[in-house]
Design an enzyme around this catalytic site. Structure first.
Site, PDB file in Angstrom:
ATOM      1  CE1 TYR A 183      -3.526   2.702   0.894  1.00 21.98           C
ATOM      2  CE2 TYR A 183      -2.101   3.253   2.738  1.00 21.98           C
ATOM      3  CZ  TYR A 183      -3.177   3.548   1.920  1.00 21.98           C
ATOM      4  OH  TYR A 183      -3.901   4.699   2.144  1.00 21.98           O
ATOM      5  CE  LYS A 225     -11.099   2.781   5.377  1.00 26.07           C
ATOM      6  NZ  LYS A 225     -10.154   3.910   5.409  1.00 26.07           N
TER       7      LYS A 225
END
Ligand SMILES: NC(=O)c1ccc[n+]([C@@H]2O[C@H](COP(=O)([O-])OP(=O)(O)OC[C@H]3O[C@@H](n4cnc5c(N)ncnc54)[C@H](O)[C@@H]3O)[C@@H](O)[C@H]2O)c1
Length: 295
Positions: free
Chosen positions: A133, A169
Site C-alpha cells: 500500500y 471499512k
C-alpha cells in the site's frame, strides 16, 4: 464547477462529495463499490457511475476538476501485486483523464509511506515503506511529480482520518471508530501494549477542507494533511471516556503486526499551511464529541 470524485461511495470521498454539493458544485461520483457502499452516496443532485477506474472508461461531459480518492485502501490487503496494479493503473487513467479534460487534479496519497520515520513527519523526509500500500502511494507521488509542470496536480498525505461514513471499512476503519464502538457497548477498549503509540487523528471534516483547498493550492506538490498533534492511544481512551461518560480501562493486547506497524504518526503541517492555507479547526475532543453523537 463540474467535479468528479473517484471513490465517492467510500469514507473520505463521500464526505468530500457531500461538501462540494453543499457548495453548489456539480458532482459526478465514479466508484466500483468494492469497499464503498450505496448508503454513502449523495442523496442530492449528484450523479453516480459504477465504474472500475483501473479499466477503460470514458467521460463525455465537461470536467473542471477531479478529486481522486479511489484505491485499494486496506494496508493489509492480501494480494500485493493486485494492490500495486490497481492503485497505479487507476491513477494513470485519472491523470490521463485530467490531461484530456484540462482539469485540476487532487489525489489521495498517504502518511503510511513515512513508516517508522521520525515525527513530526515532513514531506521530504526519507520514506520507510512497510507495505505494498505504502509503495503504491509513493509511486503515485513520484508519477505525479513528472506532471507538475503541465497541470495542477496536488497529492494529499492524509494522516489518521476518522468520522462519519467509515463504518463500511471494517477492520481498517479508524481507531477512534473501533474504540468508541467497543466502549459504547460497555466493553473495555482493546489497544496494543502499552498504548503509548502516537497518532495524528484528523476529523474527516477537516480533511475535506484541506482537499477542497487543494484545488487552489499555490503550486502542484504533495502536502501532509494532519493536525500536527500526536495523541497516544492511552490519551485517546481518556478522551473517549470523558465524552461518553464512561470509566473503562484499556485492555492491553500484544500487537500481531509488530513488523509492519507504524509506531507513531504526527504531521509536520508547515507546508499545508503555506501552500493550501490549511489548518485543522477541530480539537480531538470536539471532533470526537460531534462524531460519537452520530455513531
Ligand atoms: N482513511 C484514512 O485514514 C486514509 C489515510 C491515508 C490515505 N487515505 C487514502 O484516502 C483515499 C480514500 O480512503 P477511504 O478511507 O475513504 O477509503 P474507502 O475504502 O472508504 O474508499 C475508497 C473507495 O474507492 C472505491 N474503489 C476502490 N477501487 C476502485 C476502482 N478500481 N474503481 C472505482 N472505485 C474504486 C471503493 O469502492 C471505495 O468506495 C484512499 O486513496 C486512501 O488510500 C485514507
Amino acid at each position: 464547477m463540474d467535479i468528479i470524485v473517484t471513490g465517492g461511495a467510500g469514507f473520505i470521498g463521500s464526505n468530500v462529495a457531500g461538501e462540494l454539493e453543499r457548495r453548489g458544485h456539480r458532482v459526478t461520483i465514479l466508484d466500483n463499490l468494492s469497499t464503498g457502499t450505496k448508503g454513502n452516496l449523495l442523496t442530492g443532485k449528484g450523479k453516480f457511475q459504477q465504474v472500475d477506474i483501473t479499466r477503460r472508461f470514458s467521460i463525455e461531459s465537461n470536467v473542471d476538476a477531479i478529486i481522486h480518492e479511489a484505491a485499494i485502501t486496506d494496508p493489509r490487503f492480501s494480494d500485493d501485486a493486485e494492490m500495486l496494479r490497481a492503485n497505479k493503473e487507476g491513477f494513470r487513467n485519472i491523470i490521463a483523464l485530467a490531461l484530456q479534460k484540462k482539469a485540476k487534479l487532487v489525489y489521495a496519497s498517504s502518511a503510511g509511506l513515512y513508516g517508522n520515520g521520525p515525527v513530526p513527519m515532513k514531506e521530504n523526509q526519507k520514506k520507510h515503506l512497510l507495505s505494498a500500500y505504502a509503495t503504491s502511494k509513493l509511486w503515485m507521488d513520484e508519477y505525479a511529480a513528472q506532471h507538475y509542470a503541465e497541470m495542477h496536480i496536488v497529492g494529499l498525505r492524509y494522516f489518521n482520518v476518522f468520522g462519519p461514513h467509515e463504518a463500511h471499512k471494517g477492520r481498517p476503519a479508524s481507531m477512534v471508530f473501533h474504540l468508541a464502538k467497543q466502549m459504547k457497548e460497555g466493553k473495555r477498549p482493546r489497544i496494543f501494549r502499552r498504548g503509548e503509540q502516537l497518532r495524528d487523528h484528523i476529523y474527516v471534516k477537516d480533511a475535506v477542507q484541506a482537499t477542497i483547498l487543494a484545488l487552489h493550492a499555490k503550486k502542484s506538490g504533495v502536502y501532509n494533511v494532519g493536525t500536527g498533534m500526536g495523541t497516544s492511544f492511552n490519551r485517546l481512551v481518556e478522551i473517549l471516556n470523558e465524552v461518553l461518560g464512561t470509566c473503562l480501562k484499556p485492555e492491553y493486547i500484544n500487537n500481531p503486526y509488530a513488523e509492519t506497524y507504524q509506531k507513531n504518526t504526527q504531521a509536520d503541517t508547515t507546508l499545508a499551511g503555506e501552500m493550501l492555507g490549511f489548518k485543522a479547526q477541530y480539537t480531538l475532543t470536539q471532533a470526537i464529541a460531534e462524531y460519537v453523537r452520530d455513531l
